[in-house]
Enzyme design. Structure first.
Site, PDB file in Angstrom:
ATOM      1  N   ARG A   1       4.556  -7.770  11.017  1.00 42.86           N
ATOM      2  CA  ARG A   1       5.786  -6.967  10.911  1.00 42.86           C
ATOM      3  C   ARG A   1       6.950  -7.856  10.495  1.00 42.86           C
ATOM      4  NH1 ARG A   1       3.655  -3.266   9.363  1.00 42.86           N
ATOM      5  NH2 ARG A   1       1.836  -4.591   9.538  1.00 42.86           N
TER       6      ARG A   1
ATOM      7  N   LYS B   1       0.830  -1.213   0.000  1.00 44.00           N
ATOM      8  CA  LYS B   1       0.000   0.000   0.000  1.00 44.00           C
ATOM      9  C   LYS B   1       0.861   1.259   0.000  1.00 44.00           C
ATOM     10  CE  LYS B   1      -2.189  -1.127   3.793  1.00 44.00           C
ATOM     11  NZ  LYS B   1      -1.677  -2.489   4.017  1.00 44.00           N
ATOM     12  N   THR B   2       1.793   1.302   0.931  1.00 49.51           N
ATOM     13  CA  THR B   2       2.620   2.491   1.077  1.00 49.51           C
ATOM     14  C   THR B   2       3.492   2.671  -0.174  1.00 49.51           C
ATOM     15  OG1 THR B   2       2.588   2.131   3.449  1.00 49.51           O
ATOM     16  CG2 THR B   2       4.265   3.627   2.617  1.00 49.51           C
TER      17      THR B   2
ATOM     18  N   ASP C   1      -2.292   7.747   3.968  1.00 46.38           N
ATOM     19  CA  ASP C   1      -1.877   6.380   4.329  1.00 46.38           C
ATOM     20  C   ASP C   1      -2.508   6.019   5.677  1.00 46.38           C
ATOM     21  OD1 ASP C   1      -0.621   3.948   4.192  1.00 46.38           O
ATOM     22  OD2 ASP C   1       1.430   4.693   4.423  1.00 46.38           O
ATOM     23  N   GLU C   2      -2.663   4.770   5.973  1.00 44.90           N
ATOM     24  CA  GLU C   2      -3.206   4.294   7.259  1.00 44.90           C
ATOM     25  C   GLU C   2      -4.546   4.965   7.568  1.00 44.90           C
ATOM     26  OE1 GLU C   2      -1.606   1.938   8.871  1.00 44.90           O
ATOM     27  OE2 GLU C   2       0.528   2.138   8.437  1.00 44.90           O
TER      28      GLU C   2
ATOM     29  N   GLN D   1      -6.105  -3.475  10.549  1.00 44.56           N
ATOM     30  CA  GLN D   1      -5.006  -2.870  11.301  1.00 44.56           C
ATOM     31  C   GLN D   1      -5.436  -1.599  12.028  1.00 44.56           C
ATOM     32  OE1 GLN D   1      -0.942  -3.028   9.527  1.00 44.56           O
ATOM     33  NE2 GLN D   1      -2.025  -3.691   7.694  1.00 44.56           N
TER      34      GLN D   1
HETATM   35  P1  ATP Z   1       1.441  -2.252   6.029  1.00 42.34           P
HETATM   36  O1  ATP Z   1       0.016  -2.733   5.968  1.00 42.34           O
HETATM   37  O2  ATP Z   1       2.214  -3.002   7.049  1.00 42.34           O
HETATM   38  O3  ATP Z   1       1.547  -0.777   6.121  1.00 42.34           O
HETATM   39  P2  ATP Z   1       1.914  -2.015   3.190  1.00 42.34           P
HETATM   40  O4  ATP Z   1       0.736  -2.614   2.534  1.00 42.34           O
HETATM   41  O5  ATP Z   1       2.002  -0.565   3.268  1.00 42.34           O
HETATM   42  O6  ATP Z   1       2.090  -2.698   4.622  1.00 42.34           O
HETATM   43  P3  ATP Z   1       4.527  -1.870   2.040  1.00 42.34           P
HETATM   44  O7  ATP Z   1       5.239  -1.490   3.274  1.00 42.34           O
HETATM   45  O8  ATP Z   1       4.270  -0.847   1.001  1.00 42.34           O
HETATM   46  O9  ATP Z   1       3.163  -2.610   2.434  1.00 42.34           O
HETATM   47  O10 ATP Z   1       5.247  -3.093   1.334  1.00 42.34           O
HETATM   48  C1  ATP Z   1       5.679  -4.232   2.079  1.00 42.34           C
HETATM   49  C2  ATP Z   1       6.993  -4.756   1.520  1.00 42.34           C
HETATM   50  O11 ATP Z   1       6.769  -5.356   0.257  1.00 42.34           O
HETATM   51  C3  ATP Z   1       7.989  -3.646   1.294  1.00 42.34           C
HETATM   52  O12 ATP Z   1       9.274  -4.142   1.605  1.00 42.34           O
HETATM   53  C4  ATP Z   1       7.861  -3.365  -0.189  1.00 42.34           C
HETATM   54  O13 ATP Z   1       9.034  -2.828  -0.731  1.00 42.34           O
HETATM   55  C5  ATP Z   1       7.573  -4.747  -0.742  1.00 42.34           C
HETATM   56  N1  ATP Z   1       6.788  -4.723  -1.990  1.00 42.34           N
HETATM   57  C6  ATP Z   1       5.578  -4.197  -2.198  1.00 42.34           C
HETATM   58  N2  ATP Z   1       5.161  -4.381  -3.465  1.00 42.34           N
HETATM   59  C7  ATP Z   1       6.146  -5.053  -4.100  1.00 42.34           C
HETATM   60  C8  ATP Z   1       6.322  -5.563  -5.429  1.00 42.34           C
HETATM   61  N3  ATP Z   1       5.404  -5.413  -6.370  1.00 42.34           N
HETATM   62  N4  ATP Z   1       7.471  -6.200  -5.691  1.00 42.34           N
HETATM   63  C9  ATP Z   1       8.421  -6.365  -4.753  1.00 42.34           C
HETATM   64  N5  ATP Z   1       8.312  -5.930  -3.483  1.00 42.34           N
HETATM   65  C10 ATP Z   1       7.189  -5.277  -3.143  1.00 42.34           C
HETATM   66 MG    MG Z   2       2.085   0.747   4.909  1.00 49.11          MG
END
Ligand code: ATP
Ligand code: MG
Length: 751
Positions: free
Chosen positions: A611, A35-36, A224-225, A255
């Site tokens: 995490r 997402k982020t 975000d969040e 979350q």
């Molecule tokens: P959270 O819910 O914990 O906030 P999130 O959904 O925001 O998580 P991110 O932190 O953006 O997730 O991504 C999680 C991990 O996966 C990061 O290390 C990111 O770089 C990696 N990632 C996300 N998308 C891809 C992709 N398409 N290919 C490779 N790595 C990815």
């Molecule tokens: Mg995130």
């Protein structure tokens, strides 16, 4: 960079979210699904491919650290134009807006931001003035009630009107205190954290032209969040996005963990009602964790009833099983953590920075901290605010704050007699009265002391000279850098001289902290090298007051990170330890009787588990000392909710536990699946005796010579305990002095 490079490696759904730039967009997705990352790429895409000007883009993150990271990532993708995007937390965004327009609400643009300790002092003073007993009406509870009111956008008058028929005396008192509190803050030209958002909304409501300016400015808004926004934050986003409706929110209802602070999960669940033409993207592929970790997280969260089911999967490896350890005591639990940090480092080449230890409440950090200290493992505590809580740092900040905002009488009271100048409490009260009588701030009263007939002798002279020194320093704002100003304060107010006159070790440490503070000011000055400007000081102080829990995380220094589960949101670590996984601690005892609270605790468990990237450890203890009481708790029900096949229960030898049954196994559980067969409810069986690491598997006695890489040769002066519990007091040459170390873990060898 051509467009497709921004999309390289993204899955279809992620690309869809990046490319969907016009109109409202909801990205609902589980943990670690990118997402982020999608937000960051979307911003880059807007600028690069859609020719949106960077200053038309706003991104709101949950912490300053996340804001910094996002900005860095955007700048990396785009070059310097990335810096023009407004990426910040809600609070920092509001500070920036209020610094420009708060005068329209009758405040000075140099307003200061009251921290927790100032808020507490204010409430205590008000309770005293109003004659309420702080034991009956705890300042903390009152503050939290006021905070809730502000998050719901209730002014004191609204709050009182809303509760007009309320019989509960506490609520009546809150209303009265809230009113007085706002008045005091205003007099001090000070605002608290919750005011920042509420006042920005008031500013917009009362000044449509200002709102329009920002609506035109922020044509593309990202949050975000979003699942953890409260009513005030929700309103702010809605107001800002009203004109263009290019509002992109991302989040995960599973979350949502700040309900206790007014966050409303419905903000994300109702997004489609608010924007019927919203596009919705669901991301289901997790990139962060192993299959086992993800399965564990899914199996826990599916026990929540108030949720939409989703299917989060990963192509990552199955990975290792989750290690579970039920310790004998909290010391045993910490030792288990330390042993496994060392083992993982040996086995997998991790560095200290790859580990996080997560716990439910701050009080749990002490024991693990002690063990890390004694084992010589570098660590950092997130959210402890250790440095800025120190008296000398708070003093210097109060001096700087007073210079920036002479109306801030709270800061003035803190330092008017620091160092000791002979201005006692009675004189300060007379001075405050004198200020009141003339409609002045206390600072103005100091400047006009010659007109006062009440205060005499030494205090009068001291007030006079304090006023003169501060007036002189104030005239230098804008000419001096923040560092120079701080140095002049230390010098001219006699603060440093008074410290130097005392030759104790403790004072030595205080002086070192002040030096450390000067490195903070230098860092700020270096980053703001443009002509010395009047706003630098105000800006510097805002930055500091917005430092949030996660900002304490050391970047690039390999240290184990210790923090609460709440502070861990959005972060990831290769190896995660969740300690204190026991009933009444996690979930908290009070959540056991409230299904809503229990579901929030479970979401917190989901946040914690997700995490971990490669390896997850869960620990608890049979018996623990916490808050000065020894308690015996059952393992957390969240452990029971994980499929046993994913778990490897070990004893202190690191060997698999055979799942010995104990009387606890028969307790009734809300989760009948595992009720009578749970292998996790037995206290650890110490089969092979304490485990010891190579070189330290030796008997120590007083007088032994010890060699330590950093501290040199020392002498054992005390030995306590046996086996893994053995602690040594070792006298090293100055400046190290006596250190208490765990014999089994410390990097020492016998000479
Ligand atoms: P959270 O819910 O914990 O906030 P999130 O959904 O925001 O998580 P991110 O932190 O953006 O997730 O991504 C999680 C991990 O996966 C990061 O290390 C990111 O770089 C990696 N990632 C996300 N998308 C891809 C992709 N398409 N290919 C490779 N790595 C990815
Ligand atoms: Mg995130």
């Amino acid at each position: 960079m051509p467009k497709n490079e921004l999309l390289t490696g993204m899955n279809d759904k992620q690309s869809e979210a990046v490319l969907c730039t016009e109109g409202p967009l909801l990205i609902m997705a589980g943990a670690g699904s990118g997402k982020t990352r999608v937000l960051t790429h979307r911003i880059a895409y807007l600028i690069q491919d859609k020719q949106v000007l960077p200053w038309h883009i706003l991104a709101i993150t949950f912490t300053n650290k996340a804001a910094r990271e996002m900005k860095e990532r955007v700048t990396k993708l785009l070059g310097p134009s990335g810096n023009e995007v407004w990426v910040s937390t809600f609070h920092a965004l509001c500070v920036r807006i209020l610094r420009r327009y708060i005068d329209k609400l009758g405040y000075d643009k140099a307003f200061t931001i009251a921290g927790t300790s100032e808020q507490q002092t204010l409430i205590k003073n008000i309770l005293k003035t109003l004659n309420y007993d702080p034991k009956t009406y705890s300042p903390r509870s009152i503050l939290s009630a006021i905070s809730n009111a502000k998050n719901d956008l209730l002014t004191p008058a609204d709050y009182i009107a809303k509760n007009a028929n309320e019989a509960n005396p506490f609520i009546k008192v809150v209303g009265e205190v809230y009113q007085a509190y706002q008045k005091e803050l205003h007099q001090n030209q000070s605002v608290d954290f919750d005011d920042l958002i509420m006042m920005t909304i008031q500013l917009f409501e009362q000044n449509p032209d200002v709102l329009q300016y920002y609506q035109n400015k922020f044509q593309y808004i990202h949050v975000d969040e979003y699942q953890d926004t409260n009513e005030a934050q929700y309103q702010l986003v809605t107001m800002l996005g009203k004109k263009y409706e290019n509002v992109c929110v991302v989040g995960d209802a599973d979350q949502s963990i700040y309900g206790w602070r007014g966050a409303n999960m419905n903000n994300i669940l109702d997004f489609q009602d608010d924007y019927p033409n919203a596009h919705v993207t669901l991301l289901e592929q997790n990139y962060r964790s192993t299959k086992n970790i993800l399965k564990a997280a899914n199996s826990v969260i599916q026990n929540n009833e108030e949720r939409k089911d989703k299917n989060l999967w990963t192509e990552n490896a199955v990975g290792e099983k989750i290690t579970y350890y039920r310790a004998q005591s909290e010391a045993d639990e910490s030792r288990f953590v330390v042993t496994n940090i060392k083992d993982e480092m040996n086995k997998s080449g991790y560095s200290y920075g790859d580990f996080a230890v997560l716990y439910r409440t701050n009080a749990q950090s002490r024991v693990i901290e002690e063990t890390l200290l004694k084992s010589n493992i570098p660590y950092t505590i997130v959210g402890g605010h250790k440095f800025y809580d120190r008296k000398e740092i708070q003093d210097i900040l109060a001096y700087l704050t007073l210079l920036a905002n002479p109306n801030d009488s709270m800061s003035l009271r803190r330092i008017i007699n620091e160092p000791k100048r002979g201005i006692g409490n009675a004189s300060v009260e007379k001075l405050a009265q004198f200020a009141d009588d003339n409609g002045w701030s206390i600072f103005e009263a100091c400047q006009n002391i010659e007109l006062n007939g009440d205060i005499s002798g030494r205090a009068r002279k001291a007030i006079d000279s304090f006023g003169a020194v501060m007036t002189n320093l104030r005239s230098k704002i804008g000419q001096l850098s923040v560092t120079e100003l701080t140095e002049q304060i230390l010098d001219q107010t006699g603060y440093l001289a008074a410290l130097k006159a005392t030759k104790t070790l403790e004072v030595q440490a205080r002086i070192e902290n002040i030096e450390e503070f000067l490195s903070v000011t230098k860092q700020y000055d270096n980053a703001h090298t443009s002509e010395a400007d009047n706003d630098a000081l105000v800006d510097f102080l805002s930055d500091l007051s917005l430092v949030s829990a996660q900002d304490d995380i050391a970047e690039n220094t390999p240290e184990v990170t210790l923090m609460t589960l709440h502070a861990a949101k959005g972060l990831e670590f290769p190896v995660v330890f969740m300690i204190g996984m026991e009933d009444s601690i996690f979930p908290l005892a009070k959540a056991k009787t409230d299904p809503k609270e229990l579901e929030e605790e479970r979401r917190l468990a989901y946040v914690g588990i997700t995490r971990a990237q490669k390896k997850l450890y869960l620990t608890n203890t049979f018996s623990r000392m916490l808050y000065g009481r020894r308690q015996t708790n059952m393992p957390s029900e969240f452990i029971d909710e994980i499929n046993p096949e994913l778990i490897d229960a070990v004893n202190s030898n690191g060997k698999a536990n055979s799942g010995v049954k104990t009387p606890f196994d028969t307790r009734s559980s809300r989760n009948a699946r595992f009720a009578n067969s749970s292998p996790y409810r037995s206290p650890a069986k110490h089969i092979g005796g304490p485990k010891q690491t190579g070189a330290n598997k030796q008997a120590w006695t007083v007088g032994d010579k010890v060699s330590h890489k950093a501290w040199g040769t020392g002498t054992v002066v005390k030995v306590e305990g046996t086996g893994e519990n053995m602690e040594l007091d070792i006298a090293f040459p100055e400046p190290t002095g006596i250190k208490r170390l765990l014999a089994a873990f410390a990097p020492i060898t016998k000479e």
